[in-house]
Write a protein that holds these residues in place. Structure first.
Motif, PDB file in Angstrom:
ATOM      1  N   MET A   1      66.752  40.795  59.415  1.00  0.00           N
ATOM      2  CA  MET A   1      66.872  40.707  57.961  1.00  0.00           C
ATOM      3  C   MET A   1      65.519  40.969  57.295  1.00  0.00           C
ATOM      4  SD  MET A   1      70.054  40.151  57.421  1.00  0.00           S
ATOM      5  CE  MET A   1      70.364  41.114  58.933  1.00  0.00           C
ATOM      6  N   GLU A   2      64.451  40.488  57.919  1.00  0.00           N
ATOM      7  CA  GLU A   2      63.115  40.732  57.399  1.00  0.00           C
ATOM      8  C   GLU A   2      62.775  42.218  57.458  1.00  0.00           C
ATOM      9  OE1 GLU A   2      59.022  40.846  56.407  1.00  0.00           O
ATOM     10  OE2 GLU A   2      60.774  39.693  55.780  1.00  0.00           O
ATOM     11  N   ALA A   3      63.197  42.887  58.529  1.00  0.00           N
ATOM     12  CA  ALA A   3      62.963  44.331  58.638  1.00  0.00           C
ATOM     13  C   ALA A   3      63.705  45.082  57.536  1.00  0.00           C
ATOM     14  CB  ALA A   3      63.399  44.830  60.015  1.00  0.00           C
ATOM     15  N   LEU A   4      64.913  44.645  57.219  1.00  0.00           N
ATOM     16  CA  LEU A   4      65.674  45.270  56.137  1.00  0.00           C
ATOM     17  C   LEU A   4      64.980  45.051  54.795  1.00  0.00           C
ATOM     18  CD1 LEU A   4      69.375  44.394  57.097  1.00  0.00           C
ATOM     19  CD2 LEU A   4      68.322  46.664  57.089  1.00  0.00           C
TER      20      LEU A   4
ATOM     21  N   ARG B   1      63.636  47.896  52.192  1.00  0.00           N
ATOM     22  CA  ARG B   1      63.979  47.957  50.769  1.00  0.00           C
ATOM     23  C   ARG B   1      62.728  47.983  49.904  1.00  0.00           C
ATOM     24  NH1 ARG B   1      68.087  44.243  52.325  1.00  0.00           N
ATOM     25  NH2 ARG B   1      66.784  42.495  51.658  1.00  0.00           N
ATOM     26  N   GLU B   2      61.735  47.187  50.259  1.00  0.00           N
ATOM     27  CA  GLU B   2      60.499  47.161  49.478  1.00  0.00           C
ATOM     28  C   GLU B   2      59.766  48.492  49.561  1.00  0.00           C
ATOM     29  OE1 GLU B   2      58.166  43.828  50.718  1.00  0.00           O
ATOM     30  OE2 GLU B   2      59.344  42.396  49.535  1.00  0.00           O
ATOM     31  N   ALA B   3      59.761  49.094  50.759  1.00  0.00           N
ATOM     32  CA  ALA B   3      59.111  50.400  50.910  1.00  0.00           C
ATOM     33  C   ALA B   3      59.846  51.450  50.077  1.00  0.00           C
ATOM     34  CB  ALA B   3      59.084  50.807  52.387  1.00  0.00           C
ATOM     35  N   GLU B   4      61.172  51.383  50.061  1.00  0.00           N
ATOM     36  CA  GLU B   4      61.953  52.317  49.262  1.00  0.00           C
ATOM     37  C   GLU B   4      61.686  52.114  47.777  1.00  0.00           C
ATOM     38  OE1 GLU B   4      65.900  53.242  51.957  1.00  0.00           O
ATOM     39  OE2 GLU B   4      65.877  51.414  50.750  1.00  0.00           O
TER      40      GLU B   4
END
Length: 233
Positions: A52-55, A59-62
């Motif tokens: 979930m942290e990787a997701l 999202r933050e990078a996007e």
């Protein structure tokens, strides 16, 4: 005379919460009211939290990429989506009409006209007569804007392919299945509270539109005054 003793301040521990801990279901749902994890080992819960942290990181990078793209091109998000549509249409020999753009973006004809006027003023698009229907228009992205977008924003977006290419076919199948399953799990289609909120928003929007028509000042389209894009610099 007794001197007052200086009282040392009491320090309360301010240990930061680990980012991964924010996504542990046993932390956000300790009583298992939302998720039944009776069949999971603690190691499983921790691994899911890392996923979930990787997701979240993705999202933050996007979000950062999207924001940087808009700032670089000096355009709004819907303007960028329109340009992307025009680039893909041009690469697939599709003749994009205002109607096709409106359908793709999910906006009205009036909003599409304002969008196209804005992009044309910025030197990002041109309007041409449809070769098969002289009553219709074809919208094309200008070569200058296409080149700038491709060499900057487009290249960064295309790097996603590299990450997927590094996976084996079986790994890609697992990732695809997971992402589609996750999409289904969080989809709000048919969810009562989400539909009620949407209806309320539409009613509010309709009321605002009626007020505007009656002469009451309403918020302007944020893209109406968008500056010229990077290609015009």
């Amino acid at each position: 005379m007794t001197k007052n003793k200086r009282v040392e301040p009491t320090h309360v521990s301010e240990r930061p919460v680990a980012t991964t801990a924010m996504f542990r279901v046993d932390h956000s749902d300790p009583s298992s009211e939302l998720v039944d994890r009776s069949g999971l080992e603690p190691e499983d819960v921790q691994q899911i939290a890392r996923l979930m942290e990787a997701l979240r990181s993705l999202r933050e990078a996007e979000d950062r990429l999207s924001a940087a793209s808009r700032k670089y091109m000096r355009l709004g998000s819907i303007d960028m989506r329109a340009l992307h549509f025009l680039i893909v249409a041009g690469n697939t020999e599709v003749l994009p009409t205002p109607g096709a753009i409106a359908s793709h973006l999910g906006i009205s004809s009036a909003s599409t006209t304002k969008l196209l006027d804005r992009l044309e003023r910025g030197g990002h698009i041109s309007r041409e007569r449809h070769p098969e229907d002289r009553r219709a228009l074809v919208i094309r992205i200008t070569p200058e804007t296409h080149e700038v977008a491709k060499r900057t924003v487009g290249q960064q977006q295309a790097n996603r392919f590299n990450a997927a290419a590094r996976l084996t076919p079986s790994e890609r199948a697992v990732v695809e299945r997971f992402l589609r399953d996750m999409t289904t799990e969080i989809d709000v289609s048919g969810i009562a509270w989400a539909e009620a909120a949407e209806q309320t928003a539409r009613a509010s929007s309709g009321a605002s539109g009626a007020s505007g028509a009656a002469g009451v000042s309403t918020a302007a389209d944020p893209g109406d005054h968008a500056p010229r894009g990077a290609a015009s610099e």
